[in-house]
Write an enzyme that holds these catalytic residues in place. Structure first.
Site, mmCIF file in Angstrom:
data_model
loop_
_atom_site.group_PDB
_atom_site.id
_atom_site.type_symbol
_atom_site.label_atom_id
_atom_site.label_comp_id
_atom_site.label_asym_id
_atom_site.label_seq_id
_atom_site.Cartn_x
_atom_site.Cartn_y
_atom_site.Cartn_z
ATOM 1 N N VAL A 62 104.142 20.950 57.479
ATOM 2 C CA VAL A 62 103.621 22.151 57.807
ATOM 3 C C VAL A 62 103.470 21.746 59.758
ATOM 4 O O VAL A 62 102.376 22.493 60.446
ATOM 5 C CB VAL A 62 102.120 21.518 57.169
ATOM 6 C CG1 VAL A 62 100.971 21.991 57.456
ATOM 7 C CG2 VAL A 62 102.953 21.714 55.659
ATOM 8 N N CYS A 79 103.615 13.014 64.092
ATOM 9 C CA CYS A 79 105.017 12.978 63.082
ATOM 10 C C CYS A 79 104.822 13.194 61.919
ATOM 11 O O CYS A 79 105.578 13.059 60.805
ATOM 12 C CB CYS A 79 106.047 12.844 64.144
ATOM 13 S SG CYS A 79 105.879 11.109 64.728
ATOM 14 N N SER A 82 110.955 18.137 67.440
ATOM 15 C CA SER A 82 111.632 18.413 65.905
ATOM 16 C C SER A 82 112.937 17.939 65.898
ATOM 17 O O SER A 82 113.506 18.004 66.306
ATOM 18 C CB SER A 82 111.363 20.306 65.609
ATOM 19 O OG SER A 82 112.476 21.103 66.504
ATOM 20 N N ASN A 125 102.085 17.312 70.961
ATOM 21 C CA ASN A 125 100.899 16.657 70.803
ATOM 22 C C ASN A 125 100.305 15.480 70.922
ATOM 23 O O ASN A 125 99.184 15.514 70.614
ATOM 24 C CB ASN A 125 101.557 16.175 68.715
ATOM 25 C CG ASN A 125 103.328 15.207 69.311
ATOM 26 O OD1 ASN A 125 103.788 15.050 69.977
ATOM 27 N ND2 ASN A 125 103.399 15.428 67.788
ATOM 28 N N GLU A 156 113.130 10.397 68.126
ATOM 29 C CA GLU A 156 112.227 10.670 67.524
ATOM 30 C C GLU A 156 111.933 11.983 66.372
ATOM 31 O O GLU A 156 111.240 12.773 67.767
ATOM 32 C CB GLU A 156 111.478 10.370 67.763
ATOM 33 C CG GLU A 156 110.123 8.897 66.818
ATOM 34 C CD GLU A 156 109.348 9.776 66.403
ATOM 35 O OE1 GLU A 156 108.904 10.780 65.043
ATOM 36 O OE2 GLU A 156 108.092 10.506 66.744
#
Length: 485
Positions: free
Chosen positions: A381, A287, A232, A155, A253
């Site tokens: 989400v 996150c 995740s 991300n 993390e």
């Protein structure tokens, strides 16, 4: 100006003692906004990881023996090179991850600052003098752990890789980095190119994009003594279990479902602006994204109306243009987001804005009338979705905010900052922002979550010393003492 990276240089390769072919073959690097192929990356397998760990362990000894001034100089040069090549790096971040210009620029700026802050770590006092009841000198000395394994996600890969790589290197460790296969350039190759140009010796940093096989091999390799994982919560648990079997430290993390609490005395216009940024920045693929909007019932109607207007006005499209939101990373992520939205509406929530997509471009979404058991509220989400739950009083707000398996970031918006801080003290979370949204990051600040969001503050500031060194107890006597036997 010569580019840091030429796609022809790393085509089908990994970085391990230079650009070399990977045993796992090659994979395309795809631009999510257009579907265009940006180049190709090597796919590391377990054999590649084993070889890299062995080479890293051999190179680490000389790197650790280098003076702190030499290590700091490399990190300072790396920071300067990131700033010098900012346009090139921003381009890779935008095209590879779908980040809009503002976020791409922020990522590059933070990456440079991570290098500068890491350079300062190299000259920190390496220990302390301890009290002792014996006639001796007693010392605590921090020493490098050896080889650090870093696993980073797709991300915001430039930040989420370099925040572990830079301090680990500055403190005398070697690093084997496994970035996500979807973002190998901004997640690793760019860092390797910058550090090589900055003078980092060969073999001290290896960049091995790969899948689960490479990740398992990295965590299990006996030469890797510390693992820094960002990703995740589900995968983090697997990493922690494997690391525990091999008796090594792991810094996690993980995911988040951060709450933004809007009290009855908050400035609603400013609250909505902050909330839109917190939920929709980078398409919600952060996150720390605001995942739960907890709004006092007395201001909830105006809040929903204003946030929906914000969402409907935000342009979505190719992030190389003038837009607020770019694409989601891939079709799998889009389908997960849409499933959570539609199942929440089917469960009785009202779709106040968004809820539709074109290709990978998902409209910023507002869900009103949400209950805490609905899918888009109860789950992370990782998309541009704002579920809104109303509360009647401060006690209910605290209960709602605390009733989550996650504990990463928390925002409380109020006209009385001290009131907000008092509420925050009652909610388990690693990060708190009073009168700001949840997405904040600075290289000088400790970063990390609690509960299913991770193992606490493991990055930033002095937390890096604990993360990437071991403490050694040393004593010295003037002469050998006599013992009774």
């Amino acid at each position: 100006m010569t580019a840091v990276l030429d796609p022809g240089t790393f085509a089908g390769s990994v970085y391990s003692g230079g650009w070399v072919a990977a045993h796992g073959g090659a994979a395309p690097i795809v631009e999510p906004a257009t579907g265009a192929e940006l180049g190709s990356t090597g796919v590391a397998d377990a054999e590649d990881v084993t070889a890299a760990c062995a080479a890293a362990a051999a190179a680490q000894r000389d790197w650790a023996a280098a003076s702190f001034a030499d290590r700091a100089a490399v990190l300072r040069r790396a920071g300067a090179l990131i700033e010098e090549h900012a346009d090139e790096l921003r381009g890779w971040v935008t095209r590879e991850t779908g980040a809009v210009a503002g976020l791409a620029g922020f990522a590059v700026g933070v990456a440079a600052q991570e290098c500068y802050e890491a350079a300062a770590l190299a000259s920190r006092p390496p220990g302390e003098i301890l009290p002792t009841a014996e006639p001796r000198l007693s010392l605590l000395r921090r020493v490098p752990v050896g080889v650090v394994g870093v696993i980073s996600p797709f991300n915001v890969p430039l930040i989420l890789s370099i925040r572990s790589v830079a301090p680990a290197l500055a403190l005398g460790n070697a690093v084997v980095l496994k970035p996500d296969l979807r973002t190998p350039v901004s997640g690793g190759f760019a860092i390797a190119g910058v550090l090589a140009e900055a003078g980092l010796p060969d073999g001290v940093l290896h960049v091995l994009p790969g899948g689960a096989e490479a990740g398992i091999a990295l965590v299990a390799d006996p030469r890797v003594r510390v693992v820094s994982f960002t990703g995740s919560s589900r995968t983090g648990r697997a990493v922690a279990e494997l690391a525990a079997r091999h008796l090594k430290r792991v810094h996690l993390e993980l995911g988040g479902n951060s709450a933004l609490v809007v009290l009855d005395d908050a400035d609603i216009d400013r609250a909505v602006s902050a909330a839109a940024w917190g939920s929709y920045l980078h398409q919600g693929q952060i996150c720390m994204t605001v995942g739960r909007h907890l709004v006092h019932e007395s201001v909830a109607d105006s809040y929903v109306e204003a946030l929906s207007a914000h969402a409907n006005a935000l342009p979505v499209g190719d992030p190389t243009g003038e837009v607020a939101l770019g694409p989601l990373i891939d079709a799998g992520q889009r389908d997960k987001v849409h499933s959570l939205v539609t199942s929440t509406v089917d469960a009785g929530a009202r779709l106040a804005a968004g809820g539709s997509y074109d290709g990978l471009f998902y409209r910023p979404t507002v869900l009103d009338g949400v209950r805490t058991d609905m899918p888009a509220y109860a789950n992370e989400v990782f998309g541009p979705v704002a579920p809104i739950v109303r509360f009647a009083d401060a006690e209910e707000a605290v209960r709602l905010a605390a009733e989550s398996e996650y504990g990463l970031s928390l925002s409380i918006l109020t006209g009385d900052a001290m009131r907000g801080l008092a509420l925050a003290e009652r909610i388990p979370t690693g990060i708190v922002h009073i009168n700001d949204q949840t997405v904040n990051d600075e290289a000088v600040a400790p970063f990390g979550g609690v509960l299913d969001s991770g193992t606490g503050a493991r990055f930033g500031g002095s937390a890096n010393l604990d993360a990437f060194t071991d403490s050694r107890w040393i004593t010295m006597r003037g002469q050998i003492p006599e013992y009774p036997f």
